[in-house]
Design a protein around this motif. Structure first.
Motif, PDB file in Angstrom:
ATOM      1  N   VAL A   1     -16.948  -9.094   3.630  1.00 49.03           N
ATOM      2  CA  VAL A   1     -16.913  -7.983   4.582  1.00 49.03           C
ATOM      3  C   VAL A   1     -15.599  -7.236   4.404  1.00 49.03           C
ATOM      4  O   VAL A   1     -14.649  -7.771   3.826  1.00 49.03           O
ATOM      5  N   ARG A   2     -15.547  -6.048   4.941  1.00 55.33           N
ATOM      6  CA  ARG A   2     -14.399  -5.176   4.707  1.00 55.33           C
ATOM      7  C   ARG A   2     -13.096  -5.747   5.266  1.00 55.33           C
ATOM      8  O   ARG A   2     -12.007  -5.374   4.827  1.00 55.33           O
ATOM      9  N   ILE A   3     -13.187  -6.665   6.258  1.00 60.23           N
ATOM     10  CA  ILE A   3     -11.982  -7.219   6.880  1.00 60.23           C
ATOM     11  C   ILE A   3     -11.608  -8.584   6.300  1.00 60.23           C
ATOM     12  O   ILE A   3     -10.842  -9.325   6.915  1.00 60.23           O
ATOM     13  N   GLN A   4     -12.102  -8.921   5.122  1.00 56.90           N
ATOM     14  CA  GLN A   4     -11.858 -10.249   4.567  1.00 56.90           C
ATOM     15  C   GLN A   4     -10.429 -10.445   4.075  1.00 56.90           C
ATOM     16  O   GLN A   4      -9.990 -11.580   3.903  1.00 56.90           O
ATOM     17  N   SER A   5      -9.683  -9.376   3.823  1.00 56.01           N
ATOM     18  CA  SER A   5      -8.335  -9.486   3.239  1.00 56.01           C
ATOM     19  C   SER A   5      -7.355  -8.580   3.980  1.00 56.01           C
ATOM     20  O   SER A   5      -6.627  -7.805   3.362  1.00 56.01           O
ATOM     21  N   ILE A   6      -7.312  -8.716   5.295  1.00 56.75           N
ATOM     22  CA  ILE A   6      -6.403  -7.883   6.070  1.00 56.75           C
ATOM     23  C   ILE A   6      -4.954  -8.176   5.703  1.00 56.75           C
ATOM     24  O   ILE A   6      -4.100  -7.284   5.753  1.00 56.75           O
ATOM     25  N   PHE A   7      -4.666  -9.410   5.297  1.00 55.30           N
ATOM     26  CA  PHE A   7      -3.294  -9.735   4.877  1.00 55.30           C
ATOM     27  C   PHE A   7      -2.811  -8.756   3.820  1.00 55.30           C
ATOM     28  O   PHE A   7      -1.643  -8.339   3.823  1.00 55.30           O
ATOM     29  N   PHE A   8      -3.691  -8.379   2.927  1.00 56.53           N
ATOM     30  CA  PHE A   8      -3.363  -7.514   1.791  1.00 56.53           C
ATOM     31  C   PHE A   8      -3.221  -6.060   2.234  1.00 56.53           C
ATOM     32  O   PHE A   8      -2.209  -5.401   1.967  1.00 56.53           O
ATOM     33  N   GLY A   9      -4.232  -5.558   2.936  1.00 58.36           N
ATOM     34  CA  GLY A   9      -4.201  -4.166   3.363  1.00 58.36           C
ATOM     35  C   GLY A   9      -3.070  -3.877   4.332  1.00 58.36           C
ATOM     36  O   GLY A   9      -2.402  -2.842   4.232  1.00 58.36           O
ATOM     37  N   ALA A  10      -2.829  -4.799   5.280  1.00 55.29           N
ATOM     38  CA  ALA A  10      -1.776  -4.574   6.265  1.00 55.29           C
ATOM     39  C   ALA A  10      -0.404  -4.562   5.608  1.00 55.29           C
ATOM     40  O   ALA A  10       0.485  -3.796   6.019  1.00 55.29           O
ATOM     41  N   HIS A  11      -0.218  -5.397   4.587  1.00 55.57           N
ATOM     42  CA  HIS A  11       1.077  -5.432   3.910  1.00 55.57           C
ATOM     43  C   HIS A  11       1.345  -4.111   3.193  1.00 55.57           C
ATOM     44  O   HIS A  11       2.432  -3.527   3.339  1.00 55.57           O
ATOM     45  N   LEU A  12       0.373  -3.622   2.444  1.00 55.37           N
ATOM     46  CA  LEU A  12       0.569  -2.346   1.756  1.00 55.37           C
ATOM     47  C   LEU A  12       0.772  -1.211   2.761  1.00 55.37           C
ATOM     48  O   LEU A  12       1.630  -0.345   2.573  1.00 55.37           O
ATOM     49  N   ALA A  13      -0.024  -1.231   3.835  1.00 57.49           N
ATOM     50  CA  ALA A  13       0.111  -0.169   4.839  1.00 57.49           C
ATOM     51  C   ALA A  13       1.496  -0.174   5.475  1.00 57.49           C
ATOM     52  O   ALA A  13       2.064   0.884   5.768  1.00 57.49           O
ATOM     53  N   SER A  14       2.064  -1.375   5.675  1.00 63.92           N
ATOM     54  CA  SER A  14       3.381  -1.461   6.299  1.00 63.92           C
ATOM     55  C   SER A  14       4.476  -0.921   5.392  1.00 63.92           C
ATOM     56  O   SER A  14       5.600  -0.678   5.842  1.00 63.92           O
ATOM     57  N   HIS A  15       4.158  -0.727   4.123  1.00 62.36           N
ATOM     58  CA  HIS A  15       5.128  -0.197   3.168  1.00 62.36           C
ATOM     59  C   HIS A  15       4.781   1.218   2.708  1.00 62.36           C
ATOM     60  O   HIS A  15       5.260   1.669   1.666  1.00 62.36           O
ATOM     61  N   GLY A  16       3.962   1.920   3.480  1.00 61.94           N
ATOM     62  CA  GLY A  16       3.752   3.335   3.207  1.00 61.94           C
ATOM     63  C   GLY A  16       2.543   3.675   2.366  1.00 61.94           C
ATOM     64  O   GLY A  16       2.511   4.741   1.740  1.00 61.94           O
ATOM     65  N   PHE A  17       1.526   2.805   2.357  1.00 55.71           N
ATOM     66  CA  PHE A  17       0.263   3.107   1.677  1.00 55.71           C
ATOM     67  C   PHE A  17      -0.831   3.309   2.721  1.00 55.71           C
ATOM     68  O   PHE A  17      -0.811   2.679   3.779  1.00 55.71           O
ATOM     69  N   ILE A  18      -1.771   4.176   2.408  1.00 53.64           N
ATOM     70  CA  ILE A  18      -3.010   4.247   3.173  1.00 53.64           C
ATOM     71  C   ILE A  18      -4.015   3.357   2.444  1.00 53.64           C
ATOM     72  O   ILE A  18      -4.256   3.533   1.246  1.00 53.64           O
ATOM     73  N   VAL A  19      -4.566   2.387   3.154  1.00 56.27           N
ATOM     74  CA  VAL A  19      -5.485   1.420   2.543  1.00 56.27           C
ATOM     75  C   VAL A  19      -6.834   1.537   3.230  1.00 56.27           C
ATOM     76  O   VAL A  19      -6.918   1.493   4.462  1.00 56.27           O
ATOM     77  N   VAL A  20      -7.888   1.691   2.440  1.00 54.44           N
ATOM     78  CA  VAL A  20      -9.230   1.852   2.986  1.00 54.44           C
ATOM     79  C   VAL A  20     -10.149   0.784   2.395  1.00 54.44           C
ATOM     80  O   VAL A  20     -10.234   0.632   1.177  1.00 54.44           O
ATOM     81  N   SER A  21     -10.808   0.048   3.275  1.00 57.35           N
ATOM     82  CA  SER A  21     -11.751  -0.990   2.862  1.00 57.35           C
ATOM     83  C   SER A  21     -13.077  -0.744   3.558  1.00 57.35           C
ATOM     84  O   SER A  21     -13.109  -0.564   4.780  1.00 57.35           O
ATOM     85  N   ALA A  22     -14.158  -0.722   2.801  1.00 60.77           N
ATOM     86  CA  ALA A  22     -15.485  -0.446   3.367  1.00 60.77           C
ATOM     87  C   ALA A  22     -16.450  -1.577   3.047  1.00 60.77           C
ATOM     88  O   ALA A  22     -16.315  -2.264   2.026  1.00 60.77           O
ATOM     89  N   ASP A  23     -17.417  -1.801   3.923  1.00 63.60           N
ATOM     90  CA  ASP A  23     -18.492  -2.746   3.613  1.00 63.60           C
ATOM     91  C   ASP A  23     -19.374  -2.159   2.508  1.00 63.60           C
ATOM     92  O   ASP A  23     -19.695  -0.964   2.521  1.00 63.60           O
TER      93      ASP A  23
END
Length: 253
Positions: A34-56
């Motif tokens: 599911v799209r929320i399976q790797s929030i650790f990854f997306g949140a880390h990049l987002a906290s450093h100035g990336f827009i991260v998009v994950s879709a089902d």
């Protein structure tokens, strides 16, 4: 009635976007993930100035599979999903009425994904896939496949000319490192600015996800703990730290 948290994640809803222009990274989940399976990854990049998009990926998530909703063309629809997401985000970027207006740098788009999502990530950068055609998206400038499945030909890999960093685990039994990460790396051309490979010692297939954050009782029916969690594997949050460190420096570069 209080609802028990499934997992605690370092993310918040409805936070205002900080003014500025940012790189975009699209993420593709694993087979029946599911799209929320790797929030650790997306949140880390987002906290450093990336827009991260994950879709089902419709027809390839575990709730849909249990409901009998299965995409028969998932091999071709998965990369098309990611190109669609990029197009949608760039459409928002160009729309003065959108909260995303002007927030994305269209020349700085990367892709990542786990397992089947690693296949999807490769598909956006490589050549033709036998019998399916090509899904190359020239807007993608760098790829970071995580424990990918890589059932591609030599010619497919020879067509990848953008920065690539492949990561995998030394005790992954689902997509074994020698055949699914080392072998693809060996077949990549050397002309890109970065062509790299990382093997996480004692990491399993689901180390590259939030699997071990979830109560075993809740996800026991899915299986997979033998491919992720302690005591057999390295502490999963340590694996996340290594993955995030590599991804941030790679995409920053």
């Amino acid at each position: 009635r209080r609802v028990k948290e499934v997992a605690t994640v370092p993310a918040w809803r409805d936070v205002a976007l900080r003014p500025g222009t940012y790189p975009l990274v699209v993420f593709s989940h694993g087979n029946n993930g599911v799209r929320i399976q790797s929030i650790f990854f997306g949140a880390h990049l987002a906290s450093h100035g990336f827009i991260v998009v994950s879709a089902d990926h419709h027809g390839n998530t575990f709730p849909e599979t249990f409901a009998g909703i299965i995409d028969p063309n998932v091999l071709s629809n998965r990369p098309r999903d990611m190109s669609f997401v990029i197009s949608q985000m760039l459409g928002f970027n160009d729309d003065p009425a959108s909260s995303w207006h002007g927030a994305i740098d269209p020349d700085k788009i990367g892709a990542s994904g786990h397992s089947f999502g690693g296949y999807t990530t490769f598909a956006l950068a490589g050549g033709e896939i036998g019998g399916l055609g090509s899904f190359t998206d020239a807007r993608v400038k760098a790829i970071f496949p995580q424990a990918p499945a890589a059932p591609f030909s030599d010619a497919f890999f020879q067509a990848i000319h953008i920065p690539t960093l492949i990561v995998g685990g030394s005790i992954d039994a689902t997509t074994p490192f020698p055949t699914e990460q080392q072998a693809p790396f060996d077949r990549l051309p050397t002309g890109a600015a970065v062509v790299a490979l990382a093997e996480l010692t004692d990491a399993g297939h689901f180390t590259f996800s939030d699997f071990c954050e979830v109560d075993r009782v809740l996800l026991g029916f899915l299986g997979g703990f033998s491919e992720a969690c302690e005591p057999r594997h390295l502490p999963f949050r340590h694996g996340h730290d290594i993955t995030n460190y590599l991804a941030l420096n790679f995409f920053d570069g």
